[in-house]
Scaffold this motif. Structure first.
Motif, short mmCIF file in Angstrom:
data_model
loop_
_atom_site.label_atom_id
_atom_site.label_comp_id
_atom_site.label_asym_id
_atom_site.label_seq_id
_atom_site.Cartn_x
_atom_site.Cartn_y
_atom_site.Cartn_z
N ASP A 236 -5.93 -1.49 -5.08
CA ASP A 236 -5.08 -2.13 -3.19
C ASP A 236 -5.84 -2.97 -2.80
O ASP A 236 -7.11 -2.52 -1.67
CB ASP A 236 -4.83 -0.51 -2.75
CG ASP A 236 -4.27 -1.23 -1.81
OD1 ASP A 236 -3.61 -2.42 -1.65
OD2 ASP A 236 -3.78 -0.32 -0.55
N GLU A 237 -5.63 -4.28 -2.70
CA GLU A 237 -7.13 -5.74 -2.53
C GLU A 237 -8.01 -5.96 -2.92
O GLU A 237 -7.84 -5.65 -1.74
CB GLU A 237 -5.84 -5.66 -0.96
CG GLU A 237 -4.73 -5.82 -1.00
CD GLU A 237 -4.18 -6.67 0.19
OE1 GLU A 237 -4.50 -7.69 0.21
OE2 GLU A 237 -3.04 -6.76 1.84
N SER B 279 0.70 -1.49 0.07
CA SER B 279 -0.24 0.10 -0.39
C SER B 279 1.06 1.01 -0.05
O SER B 279 0.69 2.17 -0.53
CB SER B 279 -0.44 -0.28 0.98
OG SER B 279 -1.17 -1.44 0.94
MG MG Z 1 -2.33 -2.59 2.16
#
Ligand code: MG
Ligand code: ADP
Length: 240
Positions: A177-178, A50
């Protein structure tokens, strides 16, 4: 495999400071995202994925190294140029959706246009904007939830709304992000297929972060984050 480089990071370093102690997170990241491809970035929780995405989205600056978008250096650009880079070129989605809780799905999807355009411009084009938002909600399969607030939606539905919102300004690059990190396997699979559709039909370039090896390896190009570096040996290409 010679498609144009959209986003390139060279030797990115980033540390956080805790109680005056420097905690290095990124220790020299080289990364190349090519137009039209799906690139994944896989790594354990806490490995710095991240942090890297925030640098690539120009939400934060590296301590060292450079980031270029279509040849233009953006890491050291002015704040307004960095904001313009993000608003004009990027769509961003997160594990926890980051929808505004007081707004309906439709209003959440419209929000980026209200931010990226002047209010006068937005209001004079309101009808068009609403049409586009409806079309986006339809494409992500959420038109029937247009008036629902996030609290009235499932995780998968919230992620669909977040995808529609991210793509509202027609970005060339989606940073995710995920995006399936908080969803069950089946629902996560639906979201991945949806992203795949945008990649294939709209030639949307995607950089997706995941901690799931199986998901990561399905991409055209896969980087593995270990010890603050990207392991280039594990780049694996599904395209000729
Ligand atoms: Mg992360
Ligand atoms: P990942 O996304 O791979 O799980 P992160 O980039 O979120 O990893 O975090 C990498 C490391 O940096 C972690 O050890 C985390 O605790 C630390 N970290 C992240 N953000 C901050 C911050 N704002 N201040 C201090 N440490 C941070």
């Amino acid at each position: 495999m010679n498609s144009e480089i959209v986003l390139e990071a060279q030797q990115l370093k980033k540390s956080y400071h805790k109680d005056r102690i420097e905690v290095p997170v990124l220790r020299g990241i080289d990364l190349c995202v090519r137009r039209g491809l799906v690139t994944t970035l896989v790594g354990r929780s806490g490995s710095g994925k991240s942090t890297l995405m925030h640098l690539l989205a120009a939400l934060d600056r590296p301590d060292h190294g450079q980031i270029h978008f279509c040849g233009e250096r953006i890491d050291n650009a002015s704040r307004s140029r960095r904001d313009a880079y993000r608003n004009q070129n990027l769509g961003v989605i997160f594990q926890f959706y980051h929808l505004l809780p007081e707004l309906s799905a439709m209003e959440n999807v419209l929000a980026p246009l209200m931010i990226s355009q002047s209010l006068i411009h937005y209001f004079s084009n309101r009808k068009e904007a609403k049409k586009r938002a409806e079309a986006m909600l339809d494409r992500v399969g959420l038109l029937h939830r247009a008036t629902h607030k996030p609290s009235e939606m499932s995780g998968g539905e919230m992620q669909r709304a977040a995808i529609a919102r991210a793509l509202m300004t027609n970005p060339s690059l989606l940073l995710a992000d995920e995006p399936t990190g908080n969803l069950d396997t089946d629902t996560g699979g639906d979201i991945l297929r949806l992203l795949d559709t945008f990649n294939r039909d709209d030639n949307l370039t995607i950089l997706m972060i995941t901690h799931d090896d199986a998901i990561a390896k399905k991409a055209d190009q896969c980087y593995r984050m270990t010890d603050g570096k990207l392991n280039t040996e594990s780049i694996h290409l599904n395209v000729a």
